[in-house]
Design a protein around this motif. Structure first.
Motif, short mmCIF file in Angstrom:
data_model
loop_
_atom_site.label_atom_id
_atom_site.label_comp_id
_atom_site.label_asym_id
_atom_site.label_seq_id
_atom_site.Cartn_x
_atom_site.Cartn_y
_atom_site.Cartn_z
N ARG A 72 0.84 -1.19 0.00
CA ARG A 72 0.00 0.00 0.00
C ARG A 72 0.88 1.24 0.00
NH1 ARG A 72 -5.26 -1.16 1.98
NH2 ARG A 72 -5.72 0.95 1.28
N ARG A 74 1.80 5.16 0.49
CA ARG A 74 1.43 6.28 1.36
C ARG A 74 2.18 7.50 0.86
NH1 ARG A 74 -2.16 3.28 2.43
NH2 ARG A 74 -2.36 2.10 4.33
N ASP A 91 3.93 0.47 2.69
CA ASP A 91 3.76 -0.09 4.02
C ASP A 91 4.55 -1.38 4.22
OD1 ASP A 91 2.21 -1.79 2.46
OD2 ASP A 91 0.48 -1.76 3.79
N GLN A 145 -3.88 11.80 -4.49
CA GLN A 145 -4.29 10.41 -4.40
C GLN A 145 -3.17 9.58 -5.05
OE1 GLN A 145 -7.76 9.44 -6.78
NE2 GLN A 145 -8.59 8.23 -5.11
N GLU A 157 -5.38 4.83 -3.67
CA GLU A 157 -5.69 5.00 -2.26
C GLU A 157 -6.72 6.14 -2.15
OE1 GLU A 157 -4.48 3.18 0.44
OE2 GLU A 157 -3.79 1.90 -1.18
N SER A 160 -6.36 12.47 -0.10
CA SER A 160 -5.88 13.17 1.09
C SER A 160 -5.64 14.63 0.72
CB SER A 160 -4.56 12.58 1.59
OG SER A 160 -4.73 11.26 2.05
#
Length: 169
Positions: A72, A74, A91, A145, A157, A160
């Motif tokens: 994932r 980030r 991650d 994103q 994802e 944000s």
């Protein structure tokens, strides 16, 4: 819409005709608006939603484990002089470097035509950084994103939005 795809013209024409007709109530919102539009067009939206849920279950059975196995991504908001970017980290180890996509939009409520996709990045401190194009940072924040190319789709994802004042330098 496979259930109704045998109809001609395509279902969206039937629905558009129903919504633009004089009989369509103008005070509806949310689910009631959609239910009424589908019903007036001769479609049962509950059957459509049921088909959609069944399709999702089939996709989960087919692709769920491989999607869950993806690292994932980030994003970390960074600044360098006058520009802002998103440094991407994972991650867990990503193995072969996956193809990344970072989508930017100027505001939380930006329209789809305002999105800008960046598929190239610089590498700094071992992390790829996608720099936000000019005009994509508005109201003192960057909305982004992060997505990973899987070979059959780009898995994004959630969006944000981070304030520029909190960016790492």
């Amino acid at each position: 819409m496979e259930r109704f795809s045998r109809r001609a013209p395509p279902y969206h024409v039937w629905i558009s005709t129903a919504v633009s007709g004089a009989a369509f109530p103008r005070d509806l919102k949310g689910y009631e608006l959609y239910r009424c539009a589908f019903q007036l067009a001769g479609f049962d939206i509950n059957l459509v939603l049921n088909d959609y849920a069944l399709d999702l279950r089939r996709l989960d059975a087919r692709y769920g484990q491989s999607i869950d196995a993806l690292p994932r991504p980030r994003g970390l908001l960074v600044r360098d002089g006058g520009r802002a970017g998103i440094a991407v980290q994972f991650d867990r180890p990503a193995g072969q470097a996956p193809a990344l996509r970072v989508r930017f939009r100027p505001r939380d409520d930006s329209a789809a035509h305002e999105l800008v996709v960046v598929d190239r990045s610089d590498v700094r401190a071992g992390r790829p950084i996608a720099w936000a194009p000019a005009g994509q940072a508005a109201d003192g924040k960057v909305c982004y994103q992060v997505g990973v190319e899987t070979g059959y789709a780009v898995m994004y994802e959630p969006w944000s939005c981070l304030p520029l004042r909190d960016a790492a330098r």
